[in-house]
Design a protein around this motif. Structure first.
Motif, short mmCIF file in Angstrom:
data_model
loop_
_atom_site.label_atom_id
_atom_site.label_comp_id
_atom_site.label_asym_id
_atom_site.label_seq_id
_atom_site.Cartn_x
_atom_site.Cartn_y
_atom_site.Cartn_z
N PHE B 56 18.22 1.45 -6.00
CA PHE B 56 17.95 1.20 -4.58
C PHE B 56 16.74 2.03 -4.18
O PHE B 56 16.61 3.18 -4.61
N SER B 59 12.23 2.92 2.35
CA SER B 59 10.83 3.18 2.70
C SER B 59 10.43 4.62 2.44
O SER B 59 9.27 4.90 2.16
N THR B 60 11.39 5.56 2.48
CA THR B 60 11.02 6.95 2.18
C THR B 60 10.70 7.09 0.68
O THR B 60 9.87 7.91 0.31
N LEU B 62 9.30 4.69 -1.12
CA LEU B 62 7.95 4.14 -1.22
C LEU B 62 6.94 5.18 -0.73
O LEU B 62 5.87 5.37 -1.33
N ARG B 86 14.51 -4.64 -9.88
CA ARG B 86 14.39 -5.63 -8.82
C ARG B 86 14.31 -5.02 -7.42
O ARG B 86 13.48 -5.43 -6.61
N ARG B 90 11.12 -5.58 -4.94
CA ARG B 90 11.26 -6.17 -3.60
C ARG B 90 10.59 -5.31 -2.54
O ARG B 90 9.86 -5.81 -1.68
N VAL B 91 10.83 -3.99 -2.61
CA VAL B 91 10.25 -3.08 -1.62
C VAL B 91 8.72 -3.12 -1.71
O VAL B 91 8.03 -3.18 -0.70
N LEU B 94 7.48 -6.51 -0.29
CA LEU B 94 7.60 -6.60 1.16
C LEU B 94 6.56 -5.72 1.84
O LEU B 94 6.05 -6.06 2.90
N ALA B 95 6.24 -4.59 1.21
CA ALA B 95 5.27 -3.68 1.81
C ALA B 95 3.84 -4.12 1.55
O ALA B 95 2.89 -3.45 1.95
N GLY B 96 3.67 -5.25 0.87
CA GLY B 96 2.33 -5.71 0.54
C GLY B 96 1.67 -4.82 -0.50
O GLY B 96 0.45 -4.69 -0.54
N MET B 97 2.51 -4.17 -1.35
CA MET B 97 1.97 -3.23 -2.32
C MET B 97 2.34 -3.60 -3.75
O MET B 97 2.36 -2.74 -4.64
#
Lengths: 407, 108
Positions: B56, B59-60, B62, B86, B90-91, B94-97
């Motif tokens: 899991f 955002s922290t 990332l 996965r 996904r993170v 979603l973050a465009g990274m």
């Protein structure tokens, strides 16, 4: 197997973490021998009562809308500033249908005052019709007096006051800017009572344009809330000067990289001209909005997601046009609504997609923006303990009012 | 219920340190990731993180990766990612990274 622990009991939702208030409510319910006990607090602008805590109605109250002073049961208690009793409750007596849905049949409510200041309303409900005695009303009035004193003390002592005030000023529960042809409802659920960096905004721009914003500053606490406030203002300022959402987010990104070097944030921004049938959206690392258009299944708007804000280096930012027909519902949300930590050993189960599907279903079934918020929080969040903040904004294009034929 | 966060430093063939991360990278563990990464990188400017066993990431998490990358970039180097589970993918998406980190080989 679901390993996520349920709240200790449905009566004590951890998202509220408002021990003092909940303990007082438990006392009230015991003293009054009632099934439910609810406190609503008056907002900063003294226009609406916001549901603050409740016992006996489960998690449904999370989606409860604010009650305007003078309307509905609690609104009437606040306006009259005296006890109001309903011995046999009907749907038209209340604004908040959650009471009816929860099975409440009789209500007695009293104002919470300190000196001449109205703080809110305390009401207790029973799941049966009930003839309320004068003694009961007197007892509830005394309890409301104690509660008022406790609230006042708490407001003075509690170091959260500043943060709460900030949050309330930045996240109004009613948006007063909504133009004709649109209807907007919003909700914010803090993570375990903490204050986070989620924000939503809706504001009008010159030329009859309307902007919708949903953002999420990484981190929690007062610091994140302060940064959120600055980003919110900066975005509004850039939106006054520039029309293209991608360009506005590019400027906001530069501002963050330069002035807030340790900050990361995701933002989605949509702007439309009257009559709001065509929206221009740009996303910086944020979930695409969900759109429920009449005759179509609700689905995520096909949007290119560009890099989140606060990462140095040039980023490609794009704006996508989205058609929003009359009577469509458009839903903006933060990741807290759909992200779930997988249960141990649950393998590849895609919980996020599952919750996005629930969100689509809920949005597709709703008739208006307020109802959508209530149902989305019930269906998508339910009894899940909010680990992360949840911000939710639902906008609906309302059908034009029938033209009045003059003489 | 959270899966235990764990990091293990290994050394790849090319001499670039590799940090193998497992469990949940969240608000409770992201600071630990940052410290472990800078520790593993030592005085060098290159590091590989293996995120294949991350269960899991929020955002922290990332945020920690981006900060590690920034520190290495200031030393003239870069952060490479050897594997992405996965949840990590996904993170990042979603973050465009999704394409923001260089790919690297890992022995794991």
């Amino acid at each position: 197997m679901n390993v996520t622990e349920p709240p200790a009991s449905d009566e004590r939702p951890r998202w509220l973490q408002n021990a003092t208030l909940m303990e007082i409510l438990a006392d009230v319910r015991r003293e009054m021998d009632s099934d439910t006990a609810t406190v609503l607090l008056i907002d900063r602008e003294r226009a609406v009562l916001e549901p603050a805590a409740t016992l006996g109605l489960g998690q449904a109250t999370r989606g409860a809308p604010p009650v305007p002073i003078g309307l509905g049961f609690a609104g009437r208690v606040a306006q009259l500033r005296r006890p109001v009793v309903i011995e046999d409750l009907h749907p038209q007596d209340v604004i908040n249908q959650i009471l009816i849905m929860g099975g409440v049949k009789s209500l007695v409510g009293v104002p919470i005052t300190v000196g001449s200041e109205l703080l809110g309303v305390l009401h207790v409900g029973r799941f049966r019709t009930h003839d309320c005695t004068d003694d009961e009303i007197l007892r509830l009035t005394e309890l409301a007096y104690d509660l008022g004193a406790a609230l006042k003390r708490r407001f003075i002592d509690d170091s959260h006051v500043a943060a709460l005030a900030l949050q309330r000023s930045l996240l109004p529960t009613t948006l007063r800017v909504v133009p004709d042809g649109m209807e907007i409802a919003v909700r914010y659920v803090p993570a375990e009572g903490d204050l986070g960096g989620d924000w939503y905004d809706a504001f009008r721009l010159p030329g009859g344009r309307l902007a919708l914003v949903m953002g999420d500053v990484v981190g929690h606490g007062f610091e994140a809330a302060i940064v959120m406030g600055r980003l919110r203002s900066a975005l509004r300022a850039y939106a006054l000067e520039h029309r293209d959402p991608a360009e506005i987010l590019t400027l906001l990104d530069q501002k963050i990289c330069h002035f807030e070097p340790d900050c990361l944030a995701t933002v989605i921004l949509g702007i439309a001209e009257e009559p709001y049938g065509e929206w221009a959206f740009s996303s910086a690392g944020h979930f695409a909005p969900m759109l429920a258009a009449p005759g179509h299944e609700a689905a995520a708007v096909p949007l290119q997601i560009d890099r989140l804000l606060g990462v140095r280096g040039p980023a490609l930012r794009r704006t996508t046009r989205v058609d929003v027909p009359v009577d469509s519902l458009l839903c903006l949300f933060t990741d807290g609504l759909v992200e779930r930590r997988p249960a141990l050993g649950s393998g590849e189960h895609d919980l996020v997609q599952e919750h996005l599907d629930l969100l689509a279903k809920s949005l597709g079934a709703a008739e208006d923006a307020e109802a959508a918020c209530i149902h989305i929080l019930l269906d998508v969040v339910g009894d899940h303990v909010a680990e992360d903040d949840i911000a939710l904004l639902v906008a609906r294009r309302t059908p034009p009012a029938p033209e009045v034929v003059g003489v | 219920m959270t899966a235990a966060f764990h990091v293990r430093a290994a050394s790849s063939n090319g001499g670039v340190p590799v940090l193998v991360v497992s469990g949940d990278v969240d608000v409770a563990s992201s600071e630990g990731l940052l410290v472990a990464a800078l520790d593993a990188a030592g005085d060098g400017s290159a590091l590989v993180v293996d995120l294949g066993q991350v269960t899991f990431m929020d955002s922290t998490g990332l945020s920690a990766l981006i900060r590690i990358r920034t520190v290495l970039a200031e030393r003239g180097g870069d952060l490479a990612v050897a594997a992405r589970s996965r949840p990590v993918q996904r993170v990042l998406q979603l973050a465009g990274m999704a394409d923001a980190f260089a790919d690297a080989e890992s022995d794991e």
